[in-house]
Design a protein around this motif. Structure first.
Motif, PDB file in Angstrom:
ATOM      1  N   ALA A   1     -26.914  -0.937 -12.649  1.00  0.00           N
ATOM      2  CA  ALA A   1     -27.039   0.527 -12.607  1.00  0.00           C
ATOM      3  C   ALA A   1     -27.707   0.984 -11.309  1.00  0.00           C
ATOM      4  O   ALA A   1     -28.743   0.449 -10.899  1.00  0.00           O
ATOM      5  N   TYR A   2     -27.124   1.997 -10.667  1.00  0.00           N
ATOM      6  CA  TYR A   2     -27.678   2.621  -9.472  1.00  0.00           C
ATOM      7  C   TYR A   2     -28.208   4.008  -9.838  1.00  0.00           C
ATOM      8  O   TYR A   2     -27.559   4.757 -10.572  1.00  0.00           O
ATOM      9  N   ASP A   3     -29.357   4.353  -9.335  1.00  0.00           N
ATOM     10  CA  ASP A   3     -29.939   5.667  -9.562  1.00  0.00           C
ATOM     11  C   ASP A   3     -29.124   6.729  -8.826  1.00  0.00           C
ATOM     12  O   ASP A   3     -28.837   6.596  -7.632  1.00  0.00           O
ATOM     13  N   ARG A   4     -28.748   7.793  -9.529  1.00  0.00           N
ATOM     14  CA  ARG A   4     -27.885   8.807  -8.922  1.00  0.00           C
ATOM     15  C   ARG A   4     -28.572   9.557  -7.789  1.00  0.00           C
ATOM     16  O   ARG A   4     -27.966   9.822  -6.752  1.00  0.00           O
ATOM     17  N   LYS A   5     -29.858   9.876  -7.948  1.00  0.00           N
ATOM     18  CA  LYS A   5     -30.543  10.625  -6.899  1.00  0.00           C
ATOM     19  C   LYS A   5     -30.733   9.778  -5.647  1.00  0.00           C
ATOM     20  O   LYS A   5     -30.509  10.236  -4.529  1.00  0.00           O
ATOM     21  N   GLU A   6     -31.113   8.504  -5.858  1.00  0.00           N
ATOM     22  CA  GLU A   6     -31.255   7.617  -4.701  1.00  0.00           C
ATOM     23  C   GLU A   6     -29.923   7.460  -3.973  1.00  0.00           C
ATOM     24  O   GLU A   6     -29.878   7.416  -2.735  1.00  0.00           O
TER      25      GLU A   6
END
Length: 438
Positions: free
Chosen positions: A350-355
């Motif tokens: 999972a990748y953070d959307r804001k980052e």
């Protein structure tokens, strides 16, 4: 007393109600044919009214909502879709009373009749034992005798377009003696014995399966194939589909080794169910040459699976975002997460959307994409990317970003939630040390 006095006495007793008078039957008045007499003497059926109807939940099932005792079903798919692995897994779960693909089961003895690939059945059975022992579902003390397997040298339920009674009688005796409640015949084509599946031969197979189910109160499943050029239908006579209680279609994503199971017909439940499983290699040991020997087991996949049907043509914006996300994915460190519990589990990166958005801004992804962008706006975005503002994107850009993300989701490239996103190709199934992508 003479005859006339006898008649007079009988009439007087009749008038006084001492003799029961029966109206003459139709047979006494008119001479009936034997068939008419049978109809005249037939007892009527006992009916009940809608007022008598009451809720009676079905607790007598083998797989809840799918498989019930004394029923018949077909599990079908094209060559190489994993039909045998799925049915072996189904037999194992019923025999242990374990949930199968998210559905409850009632523990019962099962019989798998292997008419194809008999030589590989022992290894497939060993793979099931090894996999579920490793997962902690079973152990050395677990009773596995409820899962019976039959690999006959010859077996056919139809012969020259008629039921082959010796085989059927022997099968009925086996199922009754061992108290088996679920039977799989793999495959229907091999059980035909050269009979015509497009005509009388199929009717014979159907009648044989119905008789087996009726005599033993077991559910009978046949493994079958679709006709050429139509993967959504059963091969052979049309009476097959109409007579079954359940039709389960298998479709395999060859790149991902993922099998989707769709109910095309099911009694007393909705017919839009879809379940997903994944074929997983299991090392069984080494052969005399020192080479590793593997078999496959159908493991359970929970969570959303986006099937790769036909490759969607990406729009210009979606293509740009897709290339940019792949580039950002190499920079950011994803969080590895497990979804579901063994053996029904998988992993995501999972990748953070804001980052991700901040990195896209740093890479200049949004330059010139939004209406009214200026060099001054670009400078402001560069500042927000360093964390001096909570607002990373403007309203127009946020709308474009969300719309393009949804486009990539519908194309089967990514999966998103409110805070994260991940690549479909990075979904992993199985143990944490497994890093084999789909």
């Amino acid at each position: 007393m003479n005859k006339d006095q006898d008649n007079l006495k009988a009439e007087l007793e009749g008038d006084l109600g001492l003799v029961e008078h029966k109206p003459p039957s139709k047979a006494d008045v008119v001479k009936l044919t034997p068939r008419e007499k049978e109809r005249e003497e037939a007892e009527p059926f006992e009916t009940w009214s809608l007022a008598d109807a009451e809720f009676k939940p079905n607790t007598n099932y083998l797989v809840k909502g799918l498989i019930n005792p004394a029923g018949t079903s077909a599990i079908f798919g094209q060559w190489g879709t994993g039909k045998s692995f799925i049915t072996l897994d189904l037999c194992f779960h019923i025999s242990q009373g374990l949930n199968w693909l998210g559905r409850k089961t009632k523990k019962a003895k099962t019989l798998y009749v292997a008419l194809e690939g008999k030589g590989g059945i022992p290894n497939r059975g060993m793979a099931i034992k090894q996999y579920y022992k490793k997962e902690g579902i079973i152990d050395e003390e677990t009773d596995l005798t409820g899962f019976r397997i039959l690999t006959p040298s010859t077996f056919y339920l139809a012969n020259s377009n008629s039921i082959h009674k010796p085989t059927l009688d022997k099968l009925i005796a086996t199922v009754k003696t061992e108290n088996i409640k679920y039977v799989v015949i793999d495959t229907l084509a091999q059980a035909l014995g050269g009979s015509d599946e497009n005509n009388q031969g199929m009717l014979c197979i159907l009648n044989a399966c119905r008789e087996l189910a009726f005599e033993t109160n077991a559910h009978v499943s046949v493994v079958h194939h679709p006709p050429k050029g139509n993967a959504d239908d059963l091969r052979g006579h049309s009476s097959l589909a109409g007579s079954l209680d359940l039709i389960l279609k298998l479709k395999k994503d060859k790149d991902a080794e993922v099998i989707s199971l769709e109910t095309l017909k099911v009694k007393d439940d909705t017919d839009d169910n879809q379940m997903v499983a994944k074929l997983k290699p299991v090392k069984l040991g080494t052969d005399e040459d020192g080479d590793d020997v593997f078999s496959l087991v159908a493991t359970h996949f929970e969570g959303e699976y986006i099937g790769r049907q036909k490759e969607k043509t990406l729009s210009k914006g979606e293509k740009l975002l897709w290339d940019a996300l792949l580039k950002v994915g190499h920079k950011l460190k994803p969080e590895r997460r497990k979804l579901g519990e063994p053996p029904h589990h998988h992993y995501i990166q999972a990748y953070d959307r804001k980052e991700t958005t901040i990195e896209l801004v740093k890479d200049g992804f949004y330059e010139g994409l939004a209406t009214g962008n200026t060099d001054e706006n670009a400078t402001d975005r560069s500042k927000t990317a360093t964390g001096k503002s909570k607002q990373v994107l403007g309203t127009t850009e946020r709308s474009s970003w969300n719309r393009t993300l949804k486009g990539l989701e519908s194309a089967g490239k990514i999966v998103c939630n409110k805070y994260d996103w991940w690549l479909v190709d990075d979904i992993l199934n199985g143990e944490e040390e497994d890093n084999q992508p789909f």
